[in-house]
Design a protein around this motif. Structure first.
Motif, mmCIF file in Angstrom:
data_model
loop_
_atom_site.group_PDB
_atom_site.id
_atom_site.type_symbol
_atom_site.label_atom_id
_atom_site.label_comp_id
_atom_site.label_asym_id
_atom_site.label_seq_id
_atom_site.Cartn_x
_atom_site.Cartn_y
_atom_site.Cartn_z
ATOM 1 N N ARG A 11 -6.503 -6.518 -1.001
ATOM 2 C CA ARG A 11 -6.100 -5.431 -1.893
ATOM 3 C C ARG A 11 -4.573 -5.409 -1.932
ATOM 4 N NH1 ARG A 11 -10.599 -5.851 -2.976
ATOM 5 N NH2 ARG A 11 -12.210 -4.257 -3.308
ATOM 6 N N VAL A 12 -3.990 -5.015 -3.086
ATOM 7 C CA VAL A 12 -2.547 -5.092 -3.256
ATOM 8 C C VAL A 12 -2.023 -3.797 -3.873
ATOM 9 C CG1 VAL A 12 -2.707 -6.167 -5.539
ATOM 10 C CG2 VAL A 12 -0.644 -6.504 -4.143
ATOM 11 N N ALA A 13 -0.791 -3.432 -3.508
ATOM 12 C CA ALA A 13 -0.089 -2.293 -4.107
ATOM 13 C C ALA A 13 1.377 -2.660 -4.251
ATOM 14 C CB ALA A 13 -0.246 -1.043 -3.245
ATOM 15 N N ILE A 65 -5.288 0.404 0.021
ATOM 16 C CA ILE A 65 -3.862 0.668 0.193
ATOM 17 C C ILE A 65 -3.324 1.361 -1.049
ATOM 18 C CG2 ILE A 65 -3.214 -1.630 -0.655
ATOM 19 C CD1 ILE A 65 -0.823 -1.453 1.355
ATOM 20 N N ALA A 66 -2.392 2.287 -0.823
ATOM 21 C CA ALA A 66 -1.690 2.969 -1.915
ATOM 22 C C ALA A 66 -0.226 3.068 -1.540
ATOM 23 C CB ALA A 66 -2.278 4.357 -2.148
ATOM 24 N N ASN A 72 6.950 3.451 0.374
ATOM 25 C CA ASN A 72 6.104 3.925 1.464
ATOM 26 C C ASN A 72 4.643 3.682 1.102
ATOM 27 O OD1 ASN A 72 8.325 5.234 2.984
ATOM 28 N ND2 ASN A 72 8.377 6.581 1.206
ATOM 29 N N ALA A 73 3.828 3.361 2.082
ATOM 30 C CA ALA A 73 2.438 3.038 1.799
ATOM 31 C C ALA A 73 1.536 3.556 2.895
ATOM 32 C CB ALA A 73 2.245 1.527 1.649
ATOM 33 N N VAL A 74 0.290 3.805 2.528
ATOM 34 C CA VAL A 74 -0.753 4.177 3.482
ATOM 35 C C VAL A 74 -1.940 3.262 3.243
ATOM 36 C CG1 VAL A 74 -2.433 5.938 4.126
ATOM 37 C CG2 VAL A 74 -0.046 6.557 3.820
ATOM 38 N N VAL A 116 -7.827 5.697 -0.718
ATOM 39 C CA VAL A 116 -6.549 6.311 -0.384
ATOM 40 C C VAL A 116 -5.708 6.430 -1.647
ATOM 41 C CG1 VAL A 116 -5.562 4.064 0.237
ATOM 42 C CG2 VAL A 116 -4.508 6.162 1.098
ATOM 43 N N ALA A 117 -4.935 7.517 -1.736
ATOM 44 C CA ALA A 117 -4.013 7.718 -2.855
ATOM 45 C C ALA A 117 -2.682 8.186 -2.306
ATOM 46 C CB ALA A 117 -4.575 8.738 -3.842
#
Length: 327
Positions: A11-13, A65-66, A72-74, A116-117
């Motif tokens: 997964r990518v953000a 992932i978001a 910043n990411a979670v 997650v958002a």
């Protein structure tokens, strides 16, 4: 194409500068791990692979992932490990340090559905399905740098299968899931209080729903879509794509009385209904020229009546009234 890691379920953000973070899994066995990789837009290269958690025996779905615009990411996932089954875990990447924080456990045990958002201001909300059929969630607050305790979105025994979650610019989140009755439900999280509204069924009763996804605009508007079976059609055949919208703007108030006096009009009104107390009207605005120009009530008050002064007697006015809320 280039190899950036071994593994699967990627997964990518991306952030506003073009930096990217990729989550993936490595090996569905005792040597398994949840992995992260970062792409630097400045250098045009991928950094080293980081194993955020190891000893994973099973990942039932991809790590989610978001990322916010600042980078910043979670990330969140549901992992079976050697020490705990079906654990909801999360980790946060800080753009200022370029480092991942420690992995924390948000809930256990859980089912296999998590999302997650991330908001524009760095807040994040993780939601998942619990083993007893509840939809649950936890909020990360950028202001104090901590995770709030997990909270129920829906009741136990409802068979909630979490599908998607979105967040607006103010940090308010909207979660959607499919329950045991195969209807789409949604609930809204208020950012300041971290409270969830009561679950609301969105799709019609008796319509079999398989998939659902929600998109939340920065303003708070949301669009929810789902796939539904048509009447007489079993779940396996082609059905219909249905949609519903949620808007934070209040409905129109109802004008109940207009009383004239020298130089004034007194407007009695009933406020519009709202299903979310945090979005109840806090003030009103009025127009005396059919909506061409508007004046906001000062000082702000949601109470009826509204007295408008400074008017000219025996002159006709075209009155309009509208509610204003935090949305």
């Amino acid at each position: 194409a280039e190899d950036i890691s071994s593994g699967y379920l990627p997964r990518v953000a991306m952030d506003g500068a073009g930096n990217a973070l990729v989550m993936s899994a490595r090996g569905n066995r005792p040597a398994g791990a949840v992995r992260a990789m970062r792409y630097s837009a400045a250098s045009g290269t991928w950094g080293s692979v980081i194993d955020l958690v190891t000893d994973v025996t099973q990942l039932d779905s991809a790590p989610q992932i978001a990322m916010d615009a600042a980078g910043n990411a979670v990330a969140a996932w549901v992992a079976y490990t050697m020490v705990a089954p079906a654990t909801v875990q999360a980790a946060r990447f800080a753009a200022t340090t370029g480092q991942w924080g420690g992995v924390i456990t948000l809930d256990a045990p859980a089912q296999r559905l998590v999302d997650v958002a991330a908001g524009l201001a760095g807040e994040a909300v993780v939601a998942w399905s619990a083993a007893d059929g509840r939809a649950r969630a936890s909020r990360y607050s950028l202001g104090n740098g901590t995770w709030n305790a997990a909270k129920d979105i829906s009741a136990a025994g409802t068979g909630a299968e979490l599908r998607d979650i979105g967040i607006d610019a103010s940090g308010h989140a909207m979660a959607t899931w499919i329950a045991a009755d195969r209807r789409v439900y949604a609930a809204r999280n208020d950012a300041p209080s971290d409270t969830w509204s009561a679950p609301t069924p969105i799709s019609a009763a008796g319509v079999f729903v398989l998939h659902a996804q929600i998109a939340v605009h920065a303003s708070g508007d949301a669009s929810l879509v789902w796939g539904a079976s048509l009447a007489g059609c079993p779940p396996s055949c082609d059905g219909a794509v249905q949609s519903s919208r949620w808007e934070p703007a209040p409905l129109a108030p109802a004008v109940t009385a207009v009383t004239a006096a020298p130089g004034t009009l007194t407007i009695g009104f009933a406020g519009p209904p709202t299903s979310d107390p945090t979005l109840a009207p806090t003030n009103y605005a009025y127009s005396l020229d059919g909506g061409a120009t508007w004046s906001t009530r000062a000082p702000a008050s949601p109470a009826s009546p509204l007295v408008i002064g400074g008017l000219t007697d025996f002159v006709p006015y075209s009155l309009e009234l509208r509610a204003i809320n935090s949305g």
